[in-house]
Design a protein around this motif. Structure first.
Motif, mmCIF file in Angstrom:
data_model
loop_
_atom_site.group_PDB
_atom_site.id
_atom_site.type_symbol
_atom_site.label_atom_id
_atom_site.label_comp_id
_atom_site.label_asym_id
_atom_site.label_seq_id
_atom_site.Cartn_x
_atom_site.Cartn_y
_atom_site.Cartn_z
ATOM 1 N N PHE A 294 140.067 22.904 71.720
ATOM 2 C CA PHE A 294 141.484 22.188 72.286
ATOM 3 C C PHE A 294 141.861 20.830 70.705
ATOM 4 O O PHE A 294 141.045 20.547 70.586
ATOM 5 N N ASN A 295 143.346 20.755 70.065
ATOM 6 C CA ASN A 295 143.287 19.277 70.026
ATOM 7 C C ASN A 295 144.066 19.300 71.248
ATOM 8 O O ASN A 295 144.994 19.520 72.203
ATOM 9 N N VAL A 296 144.235 17.234 70.934
ATOM 10 C CA VAL A 296 144.772 16.442 72.195
ATOM 11 C C VAL A 296 145.554 15.722 71.636
ATOM 12 O O VAL A 296 145.318 15.092 70.359
ATOM 13 N N THR A 297 147.051 15.223 71.455
ATOM 14 C CA THR A 297 147.477 14.277 71.207
ATOM 15 C C THR A 297 148.131 13.383 72.495
ATOM 16 O O THR A 297 148.812 14.509 73.006
ATOM 17 N N ILE A 298 148.317 12.491 72.397
ATOM 18 C CA ILE A 298 149.153 11.875 73.036
ATOM 19 C C ILE A 298 150.318 10.322 72.541
ATOM 20 O O ILE A 298 150.088 9.810 71.773
ATOM 21 N N GLU A 299 151.590 11.195 73.338
ATOM 22 C CA GLU A 299 152.702 10.277 72.238
ATOM 23 C C GLU A 299 153.334 10.432 73.549
ATOM 24 O O GLU A 299 154.142 11.096 75.077
ATOM 25 N N ASP A 300 154.408 8.806 73.760
ATOM 26 C CA ASP A 300 155.313 8.629 74.836
ATOM 27 C C ASP A 300 154.903 8.973 76.141
ATOM 28 O O ASP A 300 156.087 9.190 77.006
ATOM 29 N N HIS B 249 149.520 16.041 75.322
ATOM 30 C CA HIS B 249 149.489 17.688 74.770
ATOM 31 C C HIS B 249 148.287 17.970 74.124
ATOM 32 O O HIS B 249 147.295 17.454 73.844
ATOM 33 N N ILE B 250 147.655 19.060 75.290
ATOM 34 C CA ILE B 250 146.636 19.895 75.540
ATOM 35 C C ILE B 250 147.046 20.649 74.961
ATOM 36 O O ILE B 250 147.579 21.596 75.754
ATOM 37 N N ASP C 60 143.236 11.368 82.493
ATOM 38 C CA ASP C 60 143.383 11.308 84.215
ATOM 39 C C ASP C 60 142.651 9.780 84.764
ATOM 40 O O ASP C 60 143.867 9.006 85.194
ATOM 41 N N HIS C 61 141.197 9.565 84.860
ATOM 42 C CA HIS C 61 140.711 8.596 85.093
ATOM 43 C C HIS C 61 141.009 7.287 84.116
ATOM 44 O O HIS C 61 141.115 6.327 84.203
ATOM 45 N N ASN C 62 141.301 7.676 82.957
ATOM 46 C CA ASN C 62 141.539 6.170 82.019
ATOM 47 C C ASN C 62 143.026 5.993 82.339
ATOM 48 O O ASN C 62 143.658 4.961 81.911
ATOM 49 N N ALA C 63 143.755 6.502 83.268
ATOM 50 C CA ALA C 63 145.478 6.279 82.581
ATOM 51 C C ALA C 63 146.051 6.230 81.768
ATOM 52 O O ALA C 63 147.103 5.617 80.653
ATOM 53 N N ARG C 64 146.133 7.618 80.719
ATOM 54 C CA ARG C 64 146.609 7.718 78.793
ATOM 55 C C ARG C 64 147.259 8.145 79.070
ATOM 56 O O ARG C 64 148.062 7.720 77.913
ATOM 57 N N ALA C 65 147.859 8.944 79.752
ATOM 58 C CA ALA C 65 148.993 9.605 79.831
ATOM 59 C C ALA C 65 150.171 9.853 81.355
ATOM 60 O O ALA C 65 149.101 9.362 82.641
ATOM 61 N N ARG C 66 151.230 9.823 81.292
ATOM 62 C CA ARG C 66 151.856 9.730 82.663
ATOM 63 C C ARG C 66 152.205 11.597 82.846
ATOM 64 O O ARG C 66 152.918 11.364 83.920
ATOM 65 N N CYS C 67 151.926 12.223 82.663
ATOM 66 C CA CYS C 67 152.014 13.885 82.310
ATOM 67 C C CYS C 67 151.234 14.753 81.517
ATOM 68 O O CYS C 67 150.665 14.225 80.409
ATOM 69 N N LEU D 243 157.886 20.120 77.182
ATOM 70 C CA LEU D 243 157.388 18.527 76.416
ATOM 71 C C LEU D 243 158.656 17.821 76.658
ATOM 72 O O LEU D 243 158.595 16.415 77.367
ATOM 73 N N VAL D 244 159.901 18.372 76.385
ATOM 74 C CA VAL D 244 160.571 17.249 77.456
ATOM 75 C C VAL D 244 160.738 17.148 79.011
ATOM 76 O O VAL D 244 161.355 16.522 79.173
ATOM 77 N N THR D 245 160.882 18.170 79.419
ATOM 78 C CA THR D 245 160.566 18.293 81.260
ATOM 79 C C THR D 245 159.375 16.515 80.904
ATOM 80 O O THR D 245 159.792 16.030 81.854
ATOM 81 N N ALA D 246 157.518 17.005 80.219
ATOM 82 C CA ALA D 246 157.070 16.070 80.339
ATOM 83 C C ALA D 246 157.719 14.357 80.073
ATOM 84 O O ALA D 246 157.377 13.481 80.574
ATOM 85 N N ARG D 247 158.376 14.385 78.960
ATOM 86 C CA ARG D 247 158.650 13.225 79.426
ATOM 87 C C ARG D 247 159.773 12.826 79.942
ATOM 88 O O ARG D 247 159.842 11.207 80.137
ATOM 89 N N GLU D 248 160.561 13.556 80.406
ATOM 90 C CA GLU D 248 160.948 12.941 81.851
ATOM 91 C C GLU D 248 160.313 12.438 82.748
ATOM 92 O O GLU D 248 161.134 11.591 83.525
#
Length: 286
Positions: A12-18, A22-23, A50-57, A212-217
């Motif tokens: 996997f590649n993992v990025t977190i933005e906004d 994204h996995i 999830d456990h570290n609240a790194r993202a909202r979606c 990604l658009v839906t996730a940002r929403e």
């Protein structure tokens, strides 16, 4: 616990933005089949976010022609969990194997259990274990060339990592039975018709972009309200209407936030983006 923002993974590649994680499956040369590393890595990644609240979606996507060919057949071969540490008593072995299957189920169950929504963008083949995986997500988008196949029947076994318990809640039972008994492929358009996927897109890029658009929403909404919605939808799926009504009453008694609602109204009136507190990281120790 692994910090996915800095760790390197084989599958996997993992990025977190906004506010969106994204996995991305990254073994297109192997049709993103599910190797031993895949099973070990995915729950670590999802639970860390999830456990570290790194993202909202969370958005899950893949690379290459196919989303995933399912279980890497090498996993069934020598040295795998089904052949290691075996004893002469087959019943003792069976008890061990039951717990291993439960562990495998949790590798996808963590998507269902996550406090935040999980969106998946599917291209090409979604086969075998990939059906188990994507059925545990909240929202499914697919490309026009995508297809779904309960492959296990074609290799002489019964799907056991989540396909049947979840698909029977997602689509009419007759379709589950036909696919399970025959191993036929279901094209994306038919999957949309019966409610398996939310939308179909002409290209992989368009599919991922929409996810990604839906996730940002979603990430722009109050996180407590979003997680409350996911908890209630999952609870309603698994319980009676009466139980669901009672549980939402209890939830609102403890976690309804007038301040969050006030911020939503104020931001709308002021024509600005609302600002909400993230969820708290979970505690896993004293």
């Amino acid at each position: 616990m692994t910090d996915v923002t800095t760790a390197q993974f084989a599958c996997f590649n993992v990025t977190i933005e906004d506010g969106v994680a994204h996995i991305q499956l990254k073994r297109p040369e192997a049709m993103n089949s599910m190797s031993r590393e895949f099973w070990n890595e995915l729950p670590v990644i999802v639970k860390d976010i999830d456990h570290n609240a790194r993202a909202r979606c969370i958005v899950i996507s893949s690379t290459g022609k196919h989303f995933s060919a399912g279980m890497d057949l090498a996993v069934f071969g020598g040295g795998g969990s089904t052949s290691a540490n075996q004893v002469a008593d087959r019943h003792i072995n069976a008890e061990q194997q039951r717990h291993h299957i439960l562990w495998l189920q949790d590798c996808f169950g963590c998507l269902d259990d996550a406090r935040i929504p999980v969106i998946v963008a599917i291209q090409g083949g979604c086969i075998g274990g990939a059906v188990d995986m994507t059925s545990a997500c909240d929202i499914r988008y697919a490309t026009e060339d995508a297809f779904f196949c309960i492959q296990e029947i074609n290799i002489g076994m019964t799907a056991d990592v989540g396909t049947f318990p979840r698909l029977c809640k997602l689509i009419p039972e007759g379709w589950v039975r036909e696919m399970a008994y025959t191993g036929r492929r279901m094209p994306a358009q038919k999957a949309k018709e019966i409610g398996w996927v939310n939308e179909v897109f002409p290209t992989h890029g368009a599919c991922v972009d929409h996810a990604l658009v839906t996730a940002r929403e979603i990430a722009s909404k109050a996180p407590l309200a979003v997680t409350g919605s996911k908890v209630m939808i999952n609870y309603a799926r698994d319980h009676t209407i009466k139980d669901g009504l009672d549980y939402i009453a209890v939830w609102q008694t403890g976690m309804f936030s007038g301040a969050h609602m006030g911020e939503a109204f104020t931001a709308k009136a002021e024509k600005r983006d609302a600002v909400f507190q993230d969820l708290q990281p979970l505690k896993h120790g004293m």
